[in-house]
Design a protein around this motif. Sequence first.
Motif, PDB file in Angstrom:
ATOM      1  N   GLY A  47       0.653  -1.327  -0.365  1.00 34.82           N
ATOM      2  CA  GLY A  47       0.227  -0.080   0.071  1.00 34.82           C
ATOM      3  C   GLY A  47       0.795   1.346   0.550  1.00 34.82           C
ATOM      4  O   GLY A  47       0.548   2.252   0.025  1.00 34.82           O
ATOM      5  N   GLN A 107       1.418   3.854   2.687  1.00 36.07           N
ATOM      6  CA  GLN A 107       0.210   4.795   2.836  1.00 36.07           C
ATOM      7  C   GLN A 107      -1.565   4.173   3.683  1.00 36.07           C
ATOM      8  O   GLN A 107      -1.998   5.079   4.054  1.00 36.07           O
ATOM      9  N   LYS A 108      -1.461   3.396   2.905  1.00 33.35           N
ATOM     10  CA  LYS A 108      -3.184   2.028   2.732  1.00 33.35           C
ATOM     11  C   LYS A 108      -2.828   1.019   2.996  1.00 33.35           C
ATOM     12  O   LYS A 108      -1.163   0.594   3.026  1.00 33.35           O
ATOM     13  N   LYS A 138      -4.809  -3.538   3.839  1.00 32.08           N
ATOM     14  CA  LYS A 138      -4.852  -4.145   5.332  1.00 32.08           C
ATOM     15  C   LYS A 138      -3.956  -5.184   5.882  1.00 32.08           C
ATOM     16  O   LYS A 138      -4.704  -6.080   4.721  1.00 32.08           O
ATOM     17  N   SER A 155      -0.931  -5.958  11.075  1.00 35.20           N
ATOM     18  CA  SER A 155      -1.048  -3.632  11.318  1.00 35.20           C
ATOM     19  C   SER A 155      -0.091  -3.578  11.179  1.00 35.20           C
ATOM     20  O   SER A 155       0.751  -3.691  12.060  1.00 35.20           O
ATOM     21  N   LEU A 214       0.484   3.718   9.400  1.00 32.12           N
ATOM     22  CA  LEU A 214       0.389   3.955   7.690  1.00 32.12           C
ATOM     23  C   LEU A 214       1.286   5.481   8.026  1.00 32.12           C
ATOM     24  O   LEU A 214       0.094   6.121   8.806  1.00 32.12           O
ATOM     25  N   GLY A 215       1.222   5.769   6.600  1.00 35.19           N
ATOM     26  CA  GLY A 215       0.804   7.550   6.277  1.00 35.19           C
ATOM     27  C   GLY A 215       2.683   8.101   6.603  1.00 35.19           C
ATOM     28  O   GLY A 215       3.017   8.263   7.544  1.00 35.19           O
TER      29      GLY A 215
END
Length: 324
Positions: A88, A91-92, A94, A116, A119-120
């Motif tokens: 992802g 950024q994204k 799951k 998990s 993120l970001g």
Amino acid sequence: MKVFKLLITLGVFIFTNPVFAQVCADDNRFESVDFFSSSEIDSKKNLIYGSAINGKGTTQDLAMDLYFPNASVDKMNQRPLVLLIHGGGFQKGKRQALWTQCQTFAKRGYVVATMSYRLGFDPTIQGDVVKAVYRAQQDANTALNFLVAHAKDYKIDTSWMFIGGYSAGSITAFHTVYASQAEWNALFPSLETELGALNSSGNNLTETFSIQGIFNNWGSVKDGLMKLDEMIPTISFHGELDNTVNIDLSPNGQMGSRAIHKELEKNNICNDFTMAASGGHVVFNTDTEKVFTVNRASCFFKSLFCDTCTNFYSKEMVPDSCYN
């Protein structure tokens, strides 16, 4: 650890688990067919393996899901572990997106975790993406520490722990194996002070771990991080036309899957590489193709603890029976 890797490189193997010796002799567990049915797989969802400050400055709980054969049908006391990390672009994404892969590995007898992670990043801020990669590696280390600490609870053989992922998840997996604190500090001296150490973020566990193989899907690693005494067997899948993660050595110094394959082959480290000749960034991504990649990875991992690993390269989907 370095002695163990040298023994593998030289073709010398000593069984760390006598049960595995029996499996290697006459058992199709850990291969390319279901050893357990779907109804015989249990799971533990939303296990909190740690908590840490995310890119927004708030504390975030870190969760994972586990999949494994039911204890009533599987009497094996120790099983190899596969940790899977979703993609992802940092950024994204799951962890639940890897359900098919987790189920498929578990039905072959593995304990499988999907995690998990934080993120970001802000693309307008120079170096912010580097912090996201660093945090992801911290979280992978934290997850592995947690799994080692709870190895008896989930019947994990800590001698045989594998890591893998997809895109950003594969990049995280490679960093977890190859990027040391000293190497990070040499490139980005302020990160440890700002974000904390790689191995002491997320929980208070002080376990150690050793990874024996990598399951790489469209990932890369910075050129120069793979030192000979650190190299471990790797199975890779990548599209030749990938414009997101270059399959070769990119202008910014990232080694893609073909470059990694060549480096491992040059140094006599067993590896398995399947390239989609007309594929872009995301390849082998239908449910059938996901099972295909897991089957090849399952056989590859078994060949490591059974000391039968051989190099493989293909431009097409070649099903693995674990013996061809």
